[in-house]
Write an enzyme that holds these catalytic residues in place. Structure first.
Site, PDB file in Angstrom:
ATOM      1  N   GLU A 285       0.868  -1.168   0.000  1.00 37.94           N
ATOM      2  CA  GLU A 285       0.000   0.000   0.000  1.00 37.94           C
ATOM      3  C   GLU A 285       0.901   1.213   0.000  1.00 37.94           C
ATOM      4  O   GLU A 285       1.576   1.504   0.989  1.00 37.94           O
ATOM      5  CB  GLU A 285      -0.932  -0.005   1.215  1.00 37.94           C
ATOM      6  CG  GLU A 285      -2.143   0.905   0.994  1.00 37.94           C
ATOM      7  CD  GLU A 285      -2.256   2.014   1.997  1.00 37.94           C
ATOM      8  OE1 GLU A 285      -1.693   3.098   1.719  1.00 37.94           O
ATOM      9  OE2 GLU A 285      -2.896   1.815   3.022  1.00 37.94           O
ATOM     10  N   CYS A 319      -2.168   8.435   3.722  1.00 33.24           N
ATOM     11  CA  CYS A 319      -2.071   8.080   2.308  1.00 33.24           C
ATOM     12  C   CYS A 319      -3.362   8.338   1.540  1.00 33.24           C
ATOM     13  O   CYS A 319      -3.325   8.610   0.346  1.00 33.24           O
ATOM     14  CB  CYS A 319      -1.682   6.606   2.169  1.00 33.24           C
ATOM     15  SG  CYS A 319      -0.011   6.237   2.717  1.00 33.24           S
TER      16      CYS A 319
END
Length: 546
Positions: A285, A319
């Site tokens: 990720e 993020c």
């Protein structure tokens, strides 16, 4: 006092308690957590006095005050190997336990998170400098994850039947076999939940975990392990190693059966190459330069409120937070007025209260990057609508929530991830044309679309792993039953949902054949066998059998 009691706090610990002074941490709590790491080293923890980068120890300091919180010894290569050996032995025993036993451990962990949340938030806030409300987000997300896999994990990895080649004569069972020991390399920005959320799915599937947290936030990961052990997880099943990524992280990859990494695109490529060399799987990720789109039929008050929550969580160090805002020109002025007003009204004090809306950046390097992006944009013609400056009166690494307009492609903040409290607003006139701008660049992690009837169709055209309608990121991120991850250079694989647990298993097909066989019977020619199989194909096609 027992170690578990020292870490867990009083049984009636609650979120209503008065928080300690932000940036401080009880010395007994820190020492107790470090003792847990040292025990796991089994003689494999460095004892040098390095400078916190490449030496024998990392000095952990609070971003809020620069106060020293702990000195974390680095694990040696021998210590990493020993951690994997203990984890493998524990995994063999753990995998033989009934799934309901594993579920009970996760449910007890969920309950401990709820009752011990103040202690967890104390550690997370001290190590990261984030606001208390964003430290609570970590507790909430991990509790949701624990409960979800406790309730669904057994079903998701249960053996299932599959159609055989010859109906009634071929029986197939597909088993989900644990991969073994999963290596997790977790980041500093959400150090409590991201250190454990992948691992919870892994252990529910029957694996063990060896975790290497970021050196700056070791205590947040260690308190997670302590609560897992208190919940009933075997201590050797969840190992924690410490040290820099280029050395300890690489050593972890050399032993793991699957690797989970959350971090930058550049480091993700390195992890992927190392995993490819060993022919093991990895889940990555990585970064995002996420878009927030306001269509002309959006509720502007809701859009402005959602914009603040999407742009500035954890000072933008998330993020899936939004950095690029695209607003239909027909509603541009009205939206910007609301967005700027809400941003200026944010309570921004740097203390540990629930009212504080935004915390600190993690380090001097992060502060310098944010300031450089703003300065570069202003020099090249961008306008600061609000914010734009450090706030040292709150702490050494605080930066104001900042909204820019007039950002162009030659500016550093245009498509580079700032990872700070800085956003740019861009007007658009045509929805089809702006979709190309939304999908520009190499990343595709998260996106947000605020609007009415147009929103769903627009969202389908966005190239991102998650798209939220009339919400910034929380709708998808908190929906643990749905997969979460990135497209393009924002990552590989998915956490959460069924996909998030099956990645930790290998599907094994066990087929049994009855009566006949695959090949000519005794005395049958190969040609006749081929004609018989051809007839079977035609019959099965007419019967609409797969």
């Amino acid at each position: 006092m027992t170690r578990a009691a020292a870490v867990g706090g009083a049984p009636d610990d609650s979120a209503a308690a008065t928080p300690p002074q932000a940036g401080t941490l009880d010395a007994r709590l820190a020492a107790d957590l470090l003792a847990l790491l040292a025990e796991e080293g089994d003689g494999g923890v460095g004892d040098g006095d390095g400078d916190g980068v490449g030496g024998g120890r990392t000095i952990v300091r609070s971003p809020l005050t620069r106060e020293e919180l702990a000195r974390v010894p680095h694990t040696t290569a021998r210590g990493v190997a020993a951690a994997f050996a203990r984890a493998r032995a524990a995994q063999r025993r753990w995998a033989r336990l009934p799934a309901r036993t594993r579920s009970r451990v996760l449910l007890r962990f969920h309950d401990l998170l709820v009752t011990r949340q103040d202690t967890v938030m104390e550690v997370v806030t001290a190590e990261t400098g984030k606001a208390r409300r964003h430290a609570f987000d970590e507790v909430l997300h991990l509790a949701l994850t624990a409960r979800y896999y406790a309730r669904t994990g057994a079903r998701q990895v249960r053996s299932r039947g599959a159609r055989g080649a010859i109906p009634g004569l071929t029986r197939v069972r597909v088993h989900q076999v644990p991969k073994g020991v999963v290596g997790v390399i977790s980041p500093w920005n959400y150090p409590f939940t991201l250190a454990s959320c992948d691992g919870l799915a892994a252990v529910m599937a029957g694996n063990a975990v060896v975790l290497k947290p970021d050196e700056r936030t070791m205590l947040s990961a260690l308190i997670g392990k302590r609560l897992l052990v208190e919940a009933g997880m075997p201590e050797d099943l969840w190992q924690i190693v410490a040290g820099p990524g280029p050395s300890v992280g690489q050593e972890l990859i050399s032993h793991a059966d699957h690797v989970c990494f959350t971090g930058s695109v550049a480091t993700g490529r390195v992890v992927a190459r190392q995993c490819a060399e060993r022919l093991i799987g990895c889940s990555l990720e990585l970064g995002g330069k996420n878009a927030f789109v306001v269509l002309r039929d959006a509720d502007l008050d809701k859009a402005a409120e959602g914009a603040v929550r999407a742009a500035f969580p954890n000072a933008g160090q998330l993020c899936v937070s939004s950095e690029r805002f695209y607003v239909d020109r027909a509603v541009l002025d009205a939206f910007v007025d609301r967005f700027v007003a809400r941003t200026r009204a944010m309570v921004f004090t740097g203390d540990g209260s629930w009212e504080n809306a935004m915390g600190s950046l993690i380090s001097r390097d992060q502060l310098d990057k944010v300031a450089t992006h703003v300065e570069d944009a202003v020099v090249k013609g961008a306008t600061v609508l609000t914010g734009g400056a450090p706030r040292p009166e709150h702490g050494p690494y605080f930066f104001e929530p900042t909204i820019l307009t007039g950002v162009t492609a030659d500016m550093e903040c245009h498509l580079q991830e700032t990872f700070g409290p800085v956003v740019a607003v861009h007007p658009f006139d045509d929805e089809r044309a702006v979709l190309g701008q939304v999908n520009a660049g190499d990343m595709g992690l998260n996106a947000s679309v605020f609007g009415g009837r147009r929103a769903r169709a627009f969202a389908r055209g966005v190239v991102a792993g998650t798209v939220n309608i009339n919400e910034g990121y929380a709708a998808s991120f908190a929906s643990i039953d749905s997969p979460m991850g990135g497209m393009r250079q924002s990552g590989l694989g998915r956490r959460q949902g069924r996909e998030g647990i099956l990645r930790f298993t290998e599907p094994q097909a066990v087929a049994r054949q009855y009566v006949t066989r695959f090949g000519p019977a005794d005395g049958m020619s190969v040609e006749r066998y081929a004609r018989l199989m051809t007839l079977s194909l035609r019959v099965l096609r007419r019967l609409r059998r797969a």
